[in-house]
Design a protein around this motif. Structure first.
Motif, PDB file in Angstrom:
ATOM      1  N   GLY A  94     -20.672  -4.634 -36.451  1.00 51.84           N
ATOM      2  CA  GLY A  94     -20.167  -4.751 -35.117  1.00 51.84           C
ATOM      3  C   GLY A  94     -20.947  -3.646 -34.107  1.00 51.84           C
ATOM      4  N   CYS A  95     -20.395  -3.519 -33.020  1.00 46.10           N
ATOM      5  CA  CYS A  95     -20.969  -2.651 -31.744  1.00 46.10           C
ATOM      6  C   CYS A  95     -19.921  -1.779 -31.282  1.00 46.10           C
ATOM      7  CB  CYS A  95     -21.796  -3.525 -31.110  1.00 46.10           C
ATOM      8  SG  CYS A  95     -20.681  -4.301 -30.127  1.00 46.10           S
ATOM      9  N   ALA A  96     -20.403  -0.929 -30.346  1.00 50.77           N
ATOM     10  CA  ALA A  96     -19.566   0.081 -29.757  1.00 50.77           C
ATOM     11  C   ALA A  96     -18.582  -0.735 -28.907  1.00 50.77           C
ATOM     12  CB  ALA A  96     -20.312   0.955 -28.947  1.00 50.77           C
ATOM     13  N   SER A 153     -14.416   3.950 -35.605  1.00 50.01           N
ATOM     14  CA  SER A 153     -14.460   2.844 -34.732  1.00 50.01           C
ATOM     15  C   SER A 153     -13.598   3.032 -33.518  1.00 50.01           C
ATOM     16  CB  SER A 153     -13.770   1.582 -35.283  1.00 50.01           C
ATOM     17  OG  SER A 153     -14.847   1.097 -36.060  1.00 50.01           O
ATOM     18  N   ARG A 154     -13.471   4.714 -33.318  1.00 51.59           N
ATOM     19  CA  ARG A 154     -12.809   5.067 -31.973  1.00 51.59           C
ATOM     20  C   ARG A 154     -13.726   5.638 -31.305  1.00 51.59           C
ATOM     21  NH1 ARG A 154      -7.518   4.615 -31.032  1.00 51.59           N
ATOM     22  NH2 ARG A 154      -6.202   4.035 -32.804  1.00 51.59           N
ATOM     23  N   ARG A 173     -16.027  -2.598 -31.897  1.00 51.59           N
ATOM     24  CA  ARG A 173     -15.415  -2.010 -33.036  1.00 51.59           C
ATOM     25  C   ARG A 173     -14.075  -1.343 -32.339  1.00 51.59           C
ATOM     26  NH1 ARG A 173     -19.722   0.336 -36.095  1.00 51.59           N
ATOM     27  NH2 ARG A 173     -18.343   2.174 -36.020  1.00 51.59           N
ATOM     28  N   PRO A 174     -14.031  -0.837 -31.288  1.00 52.89           N
ATOM     29  CA  PRO A 174     -12.885  -0.039 -30.545  1.00 52.89           C
ATOM     30  C   PRO A 174     -11.789  -1.173 -30.484  1.00 52.89           C
ATOM     31  CG  PRO A 174     -14.570   0.921 -29.701  1.00 52.89           C
ATOM     32  CD  PRO A 174     -15.127  -0.290 -30.527  1.00 52.89           C
TER      33      PRO A 174
END
Lengths: 821, 110
Positions: free
Chosen positions: A525-527, A551-552, A530-531
């Motif tokens: 995933g990516c930034a 992922s936060r 993921r969050p």
């Protein structure tokens, strides 16, 4: 007045997709010709029966598949009798009578009684637990049975049976499909494709038994099993009969109309009585009955034209492609697939990729097509069949599809661009390319929804959605912004809504599971995604999902707000903005002890300490915790503040205890994660000192109770709130606010504030669910309360106790000793 | 001159996470990817100096917490439309031990 007098009376028996479509056409052609009355044996409005399978599997809600809401009937002045079954037609007196005793006269009568499921004539077929698969009631009964997670047997390995099996499996049942023929869907597929399909079905954990002839259904009080002709006994708690449908001609037969397999009509859809028409699955036209939607819509078009006075309108037979609506299985089949001396075939097999393509040719023309695994050329092959195109020139590469015919492979967009204007895009509704592009330019359409509303293209089963979007994008160029399908990020083609829906439908409970099942294009995933995924999983599976801290965003990982210089700020909760000398003294001491450079009063009625070094955070929290402070979650996509005014405690204008209510709401809701930040306020009177009318959720106290507001904004956008409604007590105010927040938590896209979500799904819809539907409201409330049992843990005290120690210390300090020498 | 210096073990860093190493020349951010690769770069975003160690780690890249620049951990270069780069530090794994090639020892000895 003279107009109304001339109106004829049209009575419609049945409220399915065919008569619904016929009326749409009729209102277009002759809006004022008829007074319309509809009798519907089902107690509901017209819905898209094709989409029952996604409802069964959990990929759609019933509300999403409604074609005509109540408003449509009102707008067109239609009298709709829901739950009324017509039991008699008096052709002499020209009236119909319902089972509730209602008798209505007609000038023209339209019979659209559809079909009835075929129930195998075996002993035990009437036992409780034996269901058919036909309407929403059947789906609801299956969903109820699925809750027990028990064993289901589906009799019938055709289109309907396989969709039912996949739906029940995704609801957690143990499913076996019994099929009497040697291969699945033998009417639409050849044996090779049927075999591939069987493998794909079994890979989903559904057992398939072919050549299985049901002899008896056994059980004492309810179904307990199925016995096959070869003596095999299978245990079952639920049996679904999906072995076919029969046209429902009972009413017509009793009225003395000509009924063969179905109600016999001419090409103009007239029955043997010229004032009575029949359309849909109950009709038999040209000696043939139909079950797929495209020919039924063609009947609807014809009958509407006839009713509007065009006596030449006639039904013409055409083959309809079959598609299976099981997520992840692609198949396409149309035309004549049988072998013969005068026929040739072209076959392409790629077993490893699970691809099978077969074209049946006669006299250098395609007469049948089966595609499995890779179906994008289906419409093109079908088009060649319909036009009787001579394919001898491209025979060598024909099977590779349209893109190979021009020499260099074309991209999908170019393939769509290359289609002629009369190429069919939407098979269900018979919409060709020219009609869609014409509507886009002629009516200035810019969105998928608008194209659906204006042309019906992709409005039924939805499999041509991609093609319609490509047409939008071709026609409008950069002006087309496909907002509805913007992917979450470059790691996936799915939008937020699809991902949320599939997380629930497929019961995905971890980020790796989501990425695996939904075929993420990146390994982790990516930034951006993921969050979002982490939030969706926290919100949907509060008790089962293990929060993925990596992922936060940093603020939610260390429970403080990062500042431009890499230091942090800390905001303790001050419930409802109330504080005390003890709290203020504790804050003053912390500021001195840790040399905190800046202290500020925030807009949310609390105190911010800025410029704290990351290493100091746990010690700062320890001191604040001793004074009774918990985290103010000023960093969270979650509940931030509940601002209040002093209300009836102090204010001479205060009507209610706004401070008390604000504190109560904050204590109830703190710790909850939401798609974006949530700020609330409670004002004690309409003077509104707490500025509740620009908050995500606000309450204005009045003498008669509490006016609940929502969807305000005072940041990048400025918007006053919408009024949700007025309630009488504090308890009710809390319940409504909590339910509203939960609805938002379940539906919104990550980072979408309440006002944007409300704009997208409609303020009226929110009001309907929260204000008017007490059952829904209570259910939302209960789900929020359940989720809070896992969320209301103070993150600061956890970290003071040592959680995530690694976050707050460097791994090593090197070089200093040598430097000191 | 540079030296291989022990800075910690791989278990000190969570997968898809980072830790800092403090040196006289400034902070170094040491990353561990999902696939247990370890990288080290200056803890200083080329854009506005944001602490890269605090960002979200995805694949072999990190997104800066201040303004969402994505930095490639292997090359130290900004990904996508942004331009800029940050110094990378050589890393060697010896079993679970992480060694970094640091220049400070020679400098400190001067």
């Amino acid at each position: 007045m003279g107009e109304t007098a001339k109106k004829q009376k049209l009575v419609v028996v049945g409220n399915g997709m065919a008569p619904g479509r016929a009326l749409e056409h009729l209102f277009e052609l002759a809006p004022d010709a008829y007074d319309v009355t509809i009798f519907n044996a089902e107690p509901r409005v017209n819905y898209d029966r094709i989409m029952l399978s996604p409802v069964l599997s959990g990929e759609k809600e019933f509300e999403e598949i409604i074609i005509h809401g109540d408003g449509w009937y009102i707008k067109h002045g239609i009298t709709l009798y829901k739950g009324h079954k017509i039991v008699g037609i008096d052709r002499e007196g020209k009236t119909v009578t319902s089972d509730a005793g209602t008798t209505v006269p007609y000038d023209k009568l339209l019979i659209a009684t559809g079909s009835v499921p075929f129930v195998l004539p075996v002993p035990g077929n009437g036992l409780p637990g034996v269901l058919t698969y036909r309407d929403l009631d059947d789906v609801n009964a299956m969903l109820l049975a699925a809750q027990s997670r028990a064993r289901a047997i589906v009799i019938g390995g055709g289109l309907l049976g396989l969709e039912a099996a996949a739906g029940l499996k995704s609801r957690g049942m143990d499913v076996t499909v019994l099929h009497i023929m040697p291969t699945l869907m033998e009417r639409q597929l050849d044996p090779a494709a049927g075999y591939l399909l069987e493998q794909a079905v079994e890979q989903r954990g559904i057992r398939v038994m072919t050549k299985a002839s049901t002899k008896e259904i056994v059980g004492t009080r309810k179904v307990e099993g199925v016995v096959l002709a070869d003596g095999t006994t299978l245990i079952a708690d639920l049996v679904v009969m999906a072995a076919g449908i029969r046209p429902n001609g009972t009413l017509a037969r009793e009225a003395g109309l000509a009924v063969n397999r179905g109600i016999v009509t001419d090409a103009g859809m007239h029955t043997s009585d010229p004032d009575i028409f029949a359309i849909g699955e109950c009709a038999e036209v040209g000696g043939q009955c139909y079950g797929l939607v495209a020919p039924l819509y063609e009947m609807a078009r014809v009958v509407a034209a006839q009713l509007a006075g065009n006596a030449d309108a006639a039904f013409v037979h055409s083959d309809t492609p079959t598609k299976l609506k099981v997520t992840g299985i692609n198949l396409f089949s149309v035309g004549d697939l049988s072998e013969g001396e005068d026929r040739q075939e072209i076959v392409l097999r790629d077993a490893a990729a699970g691809v099978y393509k077969r074209l049946v040719l006669k006299d250098d023309r395609i007469i049948g097509t089966v595609l499995y695994g890779e179906t994008s050329d289906g419409p093109w092959f079908h088009d060649l069949t319909k036009k009787r195109t001579d394919i001898s020139q491209m025979r060598d590469t024909l099977i590779f599809g349209q893109s190979y015919q021009g020499g260099a492979p074309l991209d999908p967009m170019a393939a769509v661009a290359a289609l002629p204007d009369d190429a069919e895009i939407c098979g269900c509704n018979g919409v060709c390319k020219g009609k869609i592009t014409g509507a886009i330019t002629g009516k200035g359409l810019t969105s998928l929804d608008a194209v659906r509303a204006n042309t019906k293209a992709s409005a039924s089963c939805g499999t041509c959605t991609g093609l319609v979007e490509q047409l939008l994008s071709l026609t409008l160029g950069d002006a087309y912004n496909p907002a509805a399908v913007t992917p979450m990020c470059s790691c996936t083609d799915l939008g937020h809504d699809d991902v949320r829906r599939l997380i629930k439908a497929k019961k995905l409970k971890s980020i790796p599971a989501v990425m695996q099942e939904l075929e993420w294009k990146t390994s982790c995933g990516c930034a951006k995604c993921r969050p979002a995924l982490n939030y969706y999983l926290v919100a949907d599976w509060p008790d089962e999902y293990a929060d993925d801290y990596q992922s936060r965003f940093i603020n939610e990982r260390v429970h403080a707000n990062i500042q431009k210089d890499g230091t942090y700020s800390v905001v303790p909760r001050m419930w409802g903005g109330m504080t005390s000398s003890k709290e203020l003294r504790a804050i003053a001491d912390v500021v001195d002890k840790f040399h905190i450079p800046a202290v500020k009063v925030t807009g949310g009625q609390r105190i911010d300490m800025l410029g704290i070094k990351k290493e100091d955070l746990p010690a700062v929290w320890a001191d604040l915790g001793r004074a009774g402070f918990v985290s103010g979650q000023a960093y969270a996509k979650g509940l931030r503040t509940v601002k209040t005014c002093v209300g009836s405690d102090w204010c001479r204008f205060g009507t209610q205890d706004s401070t008390g209510l604000g504190i109560r709401i904050e204590k109830f809701m703190w710790g909850s994660w939401t798609p974006a930040k949530v700020k609330m306020a409670v004002s004690g009177c309409p003077r509104n000192c707490a500025e509740a009318t620009c908050k995500d959720v606000g309450i204005i106290c009045v003498d008669s109770g509490f006016e609940i507001h929502f969807a305000g904004a005072a940041g990048l956008d400025i918007r006053g709130t919408e009024v949700l409604g007025l309630v009488k007590s504090e308890d009710e105010a809390l319940e409504h606010v909590v339910a509203l927040t939960q609805m938002y938590r379940e539906q919104a896209r990550y980072l979408e504030r309440i006002y944007k979500w409300a704009k997208r799904i409609g303020v009226d819809e929110i009001r309907r669910q929260i204000m008017n539907d007490a059952t829904k409201r209570k259910a939302y409330f209960d789900r929020f309360v359940f989720s809070q049992t896992f969320a209301q843990v103070d993150p600061w005290s956890e970290r003071v106790s040592g959680l995530d120690k690694h976050e707050f210390r460097p791994m090593a300090s090197v070089g200093y000793q040598e430097a000191a020498e | 001159m540079s030296d291989w210096t022990l800075i910690g073990t791989i278990n000190d860093i969570p997968r898809r996470g980072a830790r800092c190493v403090v040196t006289p020349q400034g902070k170094i951010a040491v990353f561990r990817t999902q696939k247990d690769q370890v990288f080290a770069i200056d803890d200083h975003c080329p854009h506005k100096g944001g602490p890269l160690s605090q960002g979200i780690v995805h694949g072999a890249a990190v997104t800066c917490p201040l303004h969402n620049w994505a930095i490639c951990l292997e090359t130290g270069k900004a990904l996508g439309a942004d331009e800029g780069s940050v110094k990378t530090i050589e890393i060697r794994l010896d079993g679970e031990r992480i060694l970094a090639r640091l220049e400070h020892v020679a400098m400190a000895a001067e």
